[in-house]
Design an enzyme around this catalytic site. Sequence first.
Site, PDB file in Angstrom:
ATOM      1  N   ARG A 122       0.823  -1.208   0.000  1.00 47.29           N
ATOM      2  CA  ARG A 122       0.000   0.000   0.000  1.00 47.29           C
ATOM      3  C   ARG A 122       0.860   1.264   0.000  1.00 47.29           C
ATOM      4  O   ARG A 122       2.036   1.227   0.367  1.00 47.29           O
ATOM      5  CB  ARG A 122      -0.904  -0.007   1.241  1.00 47.29           C
ATOM      6  N   ASP A 147      -3.926   4.082   2.958  1.00 46.40           N
ATOM      7  CA  ASP A 147      -3.661   2.666   3.190  1.00 46.40           C
ATOM      8  C   ASP A 147      -4.574   1.774   2.351  1.00 46.40           C
ATOM      9  O   ASP A 147      -4.422   0.544   2.369  1.00 46.40           O
ATOM     10  CB  ASP A 147      -3.799   2.317   4.678  1.00 46.40           C
TER      11      ASP A 147
END
Length: 478
Positions: free
Chosen positions: A192, A263
Amino acid sequence: MEDPLNAGKFKKETNLPPFLRIAPEFADPVLAARFPETVLRWRNQRWAQSIGLGNLSDSGWLSHFGRFEALPGNLSQPLAMRYHGHQFGTYNPDLGDGRGFLFAQVGDTAGRLLDLGTKGSGQTPWSRRGDGRLTLKGGVREILAASYLEALGVNTSKAFSLIETGEALERGDEPSPTRSCVLVRLSHSHVRFGTFQRCAYLDDRAAMAKLVDYCVAEFHPGADDPDMARKACALLECIAVATGKMIGQWMAAGFVHGVMNTDNFNITGETFDFCPWRFLAQSDPNFTAAYFDQNGLYRFGRQPLQGSWALQQLASALLLLAEAEDLAPSLAPFETAYRDSFAAHTHALLGLAPLGDVAQDIGLLQAFYGWMTDSGASWAQTFFDWFGGPASERRAAASPQAALYTSASFGPVRAALMARTPVRPGRLALPYFQAPSPVSLVIGEVEALWDPIAASDDWSAFKAKTEHIEEARIALGL
């Protein structure tokens, strides 16, 4: 007899999952929860075939994806990934895989490295106060969304397995107690933006360099460069392009992600962790998917801007390895990638070839989406009715919303559609296009699919919907 688990084999020089090269700095070994029961509710057989698991029996499937017995030659223990992220604009250093883990890395028939990651597999060091579980309704919703996105040609993670686990969960946002499940998703990467942000927060240049090396070697080899600063800039550019393409596809598909935290962006430009997603019923730039997004930060029309902002945070993290003046040009391709993807995917979903003239192609988009917003036309129905443009005039005239196409305001849209050439018009002969209406996934339909499951364990409506989505995937051929 051929080993049905041959997907556990990796590069001959290592014969190990590549993520193990960086795992000590980026993940924690964890144990899967022990569930009271494991009932197989859904398996993605098409993708199982693609990664060499198509011959796995249902009992073997439950062993690996319900009890998480390791795949031969793969990770010996699941790994919960560490990361940080901006959540609704606020930086949070207390993040990580709180109800999931990386279970395995496999190869597909196209030679790509893919992750098998979980959702609802139990508590980890990053669970905070959560129970690490997933509601069955949440698992059902992810299967529907991921399958529909794939059918619409959007780059997305794939729902791979759904197993009911026999626990009663308490949730504040749905009737409780509610049923539990564990979901496995297949994704090209689970790295991420927040993984990079964590390195920057810790001021760990060595870990950042190792992460960049891994991402380039496994996912963006075209960014390779002996100079680490140039490599970081080239990787950022690849991620910017992939992210722009993905968001352009979202906008053409009428998809609202819901939670565009940093994220929840990955380095390969795949849709994942979309949580309270929605597909638009009608065009509405201000539509917000998440009930808790009270300021509309992630509303539909703002998604391109939010994608650009997330990339800026990634660039800021990479300041550990490169100078700002060198990183900045790597962000610029996002805008072009987004614009080109939005135009190309709109044409693809309409089954039409672009004219190749930028002004005229943008003119179609402005006329088409402007008319949809003003008229209140059904998003899915409009694309369905006019798939093939001039080849579908008769179909559109028989549409449930045919009256909308007789208005004067539709005239410029009709003219633009008629000026384009159908691509593979033979698709219109397929059964999917013989029905009066397309598959769609507006929220009321999703709730209607869940009700019989909750009330009487009746999965027939869910099964019919997934079959209709698959029919659309084949017919669209994107």
